[in-house]
Design an enzyme around this catalytic site. Structure first.
Site, PDB file in Angstrom:
ATOM      1  N   ASP A  19     -67.739 -36.659 -42.743  1.00 43.68           N
ATOM      2  CA  ASP A  19     -67.368 -36.680 -44.162  1.00 43.68           C
ATOM      3  C   ASP A  19     -66.781 -38.039 -44.548  1.00 43.68           C
ATOM      4  O   ASP A  19     -66.158 -38.709 -43.727  1.00 43.68           O
ATOM      5  CB  ASP A  19     -66.336 -35.561 -44.409  1.00 43.68           C
ATOM      6  CG  ASP A  19     -66.173 -35.257 -45.889  1.00 43.68           C
ATOM      7  OD1 ASP A  19     -67.034 -35.685 -46.689  1.00 43.68           O
ATOM      8  OD2 ASP A  19     -65.178 -34.594 -46.257  1.00 43.68           O
ATOM      9  N   ARG A  32     -73.139 -45.158 -52.968  1.00 46.74           N
ATOM     10  CA  ARG A  32     -72.961 -44.078 -51.985  1.00 46.74           C
ATOM     11  C   ARG A  32     -73.945 -44.238 -50.817  1.00 46.74           C
ATOM     12  O   ARG A  32     -73.619 -43.974 -49.672  1.00 46.74           O
ATOM     13  CB  ARG A  32     -73.152 -42.718 -52.655  1.00 46.74           C
ATOM     14  CG  ARG A  32     -72.076 -42.410 -53.705  1.00 46.74           C
ATOM     15  CD  ARG A  32     -72.309 -41.032 -54.316  1.00 46.74           C
ATOM     16  NE  ARG A  32     -72.325 -39.990 -53.309  1.00 46.74           N
ATOM     17  CZ  ARG A  32     -71.220 -39.464 -52.772  1.00 46.74           C
ATOM     18  NH1 ARG A  32     -70.035 -39.866 -53.159  1.00 46.74           N
ATOM     19  NH2 ARG A  32     -71.324 -38.520 -51.864  1.00 46.74           N
ATOM     20  N   SER A  64     -75.452 -29.980 -46.095  1.00 48.96           N
ATOM     21  CA  SER A  64     -75.103 -28.565 -46.285  1.00 48.96           C
ATOM     22  C   SER A  64     -75.958 -27.933 -47.379  1.00 48.96           C
ATOM     23  O   SER A  64     -76.577 -28.635 -48.194  1.00 48.96           O
ATOM     24  CB  SER A  64     -73.627 -28.438 -46.663  1.00 48.96           C
ATOM     25  OG  SER A  64     -73.431 -28.904 -47.985  1.00 48.96           O
ATOM     26  N   GLU A  66     -74.842 -26.603 -49.900  1.00 53.08           N
ATOM     27  CA  GLU A  66     -74.214 -27.038 -51.160  1.00 53.08           C
ATOM     28  C   GLU A  66     -74.617 -28.472 -51.539  1.00 53.08           C
ATOM     29  O   GLU A  66     -74.581 -28.842 -52.712  1.00 53.08           O
ATOM     30  CB  GLU A  66     -72.677 -26.947 -51.052  1.00 53.08           C
ATOM     31  CG  GLU A  66     -72.130 -25.532 -50.973  1.00 53.08           C
ATOM     32  CD  GLU A  66     -72.302 -24.860 -49.600  1.00 53.08           C
ATOM     33  OE1 GLU A  66     -72.486 -25.576 -48.588  1.00 53.08           O
ATOM     34  OE2 GLU A  66     -72.264 -23.612 -49.552  1.00 53.08           O
ATOM     35  N   ASN A  67     -75.004 -29.285 -50.555  1.00 49.49           N
ATOM     36  CA  ASN A  67     -75.392 -30.672 -50.845  1.00 49.49           C
ATOM     37  C   ASN A  67     -76.647 -30.769 -51.733  1.00 49.49           C
ATOM     38  O   ASN A  67     -76.905 -31.808 -52.342  1.00 49.49           O
ATOM     39  CB  ASN A  67     -75.623 -31.483 -49.555  1.00 49.49           C
ATOM     40  CG  ASN A  67     -74.348 -31.846 -48.823  1.00 49.49           C
ATOM     41  OD1 ASN A  67     -74.342 -32.054 -47.620  1.00 49.49           O
ATOM     42  ND2 ASN A  67     -73.235 -31.933 -49.545  1.00 49.49           N
ATOM     43  N   ILE A 190     -63.004 -26.207 -43.690  1.00 50.99           N
ATOM     44  CA  ILE A 190     -64.145 -25.834 -42.847  1.00 50.99           C
ATOM     45  C   ILE A 190     -65.459 -26.056 -43.601  1.00 50.99           C
ATOM     46  O   ILE A 190     -66.490 -26.362 -43.002  1.00 50.99           O
ATOM     47  CB  ILE A 190     -64.017 -24.344 -42.411  1.00 50.99           C
ATOM     48  CG1 ILE A 190     -62.721 -24.114 -41.616  1.00 50.99           C
ATOM     49  CG2 ILE A 190     -65.232 -23.876 -41.616  1.00 50.99           C
ATOM     50  CD1 ILE A 190     -62.556 -24.971 -40.377  1.00 50.99           C
ATOM     51  N   SER A 191     -65.418 -25.891 -44.931  1.00 51.23           N
ATOM     52  CA  SER A 191     -66.588 -26.110 -45.789  1.00 51.23           C
ATOM     53  C   SER A 191     -67.849 -25.420 -45.286  1.00 51.23           C
ATOM     54  O   SER A 191     -68.915 -26.050 -45.184  1.00 51.23           O
ATOM     55  CB  SER A 191     -66.842 -27.614 -45.984  1.00 51.23           C
ATOM     56  OG  SER A 191     -65.756 -28.208 -46.629  1.00 51.23           O
TER      57      SER A 191
HETATM   58  C1  FPP Z   1     -70.708 -36.839 -46.068  1.00 51.08           C
HETATM   59  O1  FPP Z   1     -70.190 -37.852 -46.847  1.00 51.08           O
HETATM   60  C2  FPP Z   1     -72.004 -37.181 -45.511  1.00 51.08           C
HETATM   61  C3  FPP Z   1     -73.193 -36.588 -45.816  1.00 51.08           C
HETATM   62  C4  FPP Z   1     -73.332 -35.485 -46.774  1.00 51.08           C
HETATM   63  C5  FPP Z   1     -74.447 -37.033 -45.210  1.00 51.08           C
HETATM   64  C6  FPP Z   1     -74.364 -37.389 -43.769  1.00 51.08           C
HETATM   65  C7  FPP Z   1     -75.497 -38.272 -43.438  1.00 51.08           C
HETATM   66  C8  FPP Z   1     -75.451 -39.303 -42.586  1.00 51.08           C
HETATM   67  C9  FPP Z   1     -74.274 -39.660 -41.789  1.00 51.08           C
HETATM   68  C10 FPP Z   1     -76.623 -40.173 -42.420  1.00 51.08           C
HETATM   69  C11 FPP Z   1     -77.871 -39.568 -41.849  1.00 51.08           C
HETATM   70  C12 FPP Z   1     -77.671 -38.618 -40.749  1.00 51.08           C
HETATM   71  C13 FPP Z   1     -78.348 -38.582 -39.588  1.00 51.08           C
HETATM   72  C14 FPP Z   1     -78.098 -37.447 -38.679  1.00 51.08           C
HETATM   73  C15 FPP Z   1     -79.298 -39.612 -39.155  1.00 51.08           C
HETATM   74  P1  FPP Z   1     -70.033 -37.611 -48.403  1.00 51.08           P
HETATM   75  O2  FPP Z   1     -71.256 -38.107 -49.071  1.00 51.08           O
HETATM   76  O3  FPP Z   1     -69.729 -36.180 -48.650  1.00 51.08           O
HETATM   77  O4  FPP Z   1     -68.799 -38.524 -48.727  1.00 51.08           O
HETATM   78  P2  FPP Z   1     -67.662 -38.275 -49.820  1.00 51.08           P
HETATM   79  O5  FPP Z   1     -67.004 -36.979 -49.487  1.00 51.08           O
HETATM   80  O6  FPP Z   1     -66.750 -39.448 -49.623  1.00 51.08           O
HETATM   81  O7  FPP Z   1     -68.336 -38.276 -51.160  1.00 51.08           O
END
Ligand code: FPP
Length: 238
Positions: A19, A32, A64, A66-67, A190-191
Site C-alpha cells: 500500500d 500515481r 483488490s 474494490e480497486n 485488513i481491507s
Molecule cells: C497500492 O497503492 C498498490 C496497488 C493497488 C497496486 C499494486 C501494484 C504494484 C505494486 C505494481 C504491479 C504489481 C506486480 C505484482 C508486478 P495505492 O495505489 O493504493 O496507494 P495509495 O493508497 O497511496 O493511493
C-alpha cells in the site's frame, strides 16, 4: 532487537498488502503510475529477499475487488504494468525455481492479462522453490462467498462441513495460512484480504510506503515476528 534472522523460526507463509504507491508518488509531485512503476522494483527486491530468507510462500495483494472502482485510466495502466512485469520477470522466476500462482476472480481481468498469467503459471508450475501468489481482483469476502456457492453446488451435507473441508474450497487450498501479514504505508486495516486465512496471523505494520519497501524491511518484519509469542488461544507458556 537483534539484527539477524533466527533460521529455525522462519515463517512458511508471508502475505503482504502493498500500500502507498499513490501517496509516495504524490509526495514527489509525480503521477500515481510513477508510484506503481516504482512499486514493481519493491516487488522484485522483496521476492528476491523472500527467497534468500527461505520463505516458502509469499502472497502479494496486488489488486483488490474494490480497486475496480478506480478511474479507468489507472486500471488500464495497472493491467499493462502487470502484463509487462510478468513478461519481464518470467525468466527470473524460472531461474530462481519460483512457482507463480494467482488467486482472485481472474476472469474479470483483461484477456491479455489472463493470457500472460496463464503462460507464466504454466512455465513455472513444476518449480519447487518458493510459491509466489498474486492476489488479483481478489477480496476475502468474494472468496468466502465463492467457497459457499461451490459447497452448495457440490451438494455437501451439513455433517460433512468442517474447517478442513471448507479450506479445500478456498483459493489457497493446500497452502498453509500466513503466519505473518505485513501492511505498508501506515494504514492499520485488513481491507478484505484473506479473511479466513489470517485468523491467527501476526500483523506487522510499517510506515514505509510500498515503493520504498526492500528486502531489509522484510527482514525486520521477520525478526519482529520472531519475538512474538503465538498462543493460538491457549494460556501463556513461559
Ligand atoms: C497500492 O497503492 C498498490 C496497488 C493497488 C497496486 C499494486 C501494484 C504494484 C505494486 C505494481 C504491479 C504489481 C506486480 C505484482 C508486478 P495505492 O495505489 O493504493 O496507494 P495509495 O493508497 O497511496 O493511493
Amino acid at each position: 532487537m537483534t539484527d539477524s534472522i533466527n533460521t529455525k523460526k522462519i515463517p512458511k507463509h508471508i502475505a503482504i498488502t502493498m500500500d502507498g504507491n499513490g501517496r509516495w508518488a504524490k509526495e514527489k509531485g509525480k503521477s500515481r503510475m510513477f508510484g506503481h512503476n516504482n512499486g514493481v522494483k519493491a516487488v522484485r527486491d522483496t521476492v528476491e529477499g523472500a527467497v534468500e530468507y527461505g520463505i516458502q510462500y509469499l502472497t502479494l495483494f496486488a489488486f483488490s475487488t474494490e480497486n475496480w472502482k478506480r478511474p479507468k485510466m489507472e486500471i488500464d495502466a495497472l493491467m499493462s504494468l502487470l502484463v509487462s512485469s510478468i513478461h519481464d520477470e518470467t525468466k527470473t522466476l524460472i531461474k530462481n525455481n519460483i512457482r507463480l500462482k494467482v488467486i482472485g476472480n481472474i476472469l474479470q481481468l483483461p484477456k491479455k492479462c489472463q493470457k500472460k498469467l496463464d503462460e507464466c503459471m504454466l512455465l513455472t508450475k513444476d518449480n519447487t522453490g518458493m510459491t509466489l501468489t498474486l492476489a488479483l481482483s481478489y477480496s476475502g469476502k468474494w472468496e468466502l462467498l465463492n467457497a459457499i456457492k461451490n459447497i452448495i453446488k457440490d451438494k455437501r451435507t451439513e455433517k460433512e462441513i468442517s474447517e478442513e473441508l471448507f479450506q479445500q474450497y478456498l483459493t489457497t487450498k493446500n497452502v498453509p495460512d500466513p503466519e505473518l501479514l505485513i501492511r505498508t504505508s501506515g494504514e492499520h486495516r485488513i481491507s478484505n484480504f484473506m479473511l479466513w486465512q489470517i485468523a491467527y496471523s501476526e500483523l506487522y505494520f510499517t510506515d514505509k510506503k510500498w515503493p520504498d519497501f526492500r528486502r531489509n524491511d522484510l527482514k525486520n518484519a521477520i525478526i519482529n515476528f520472531q519475538t512474538r509469542e503465538r498462543r493460538f488461544g491457549k494460556t501463556y507458556t513461559k
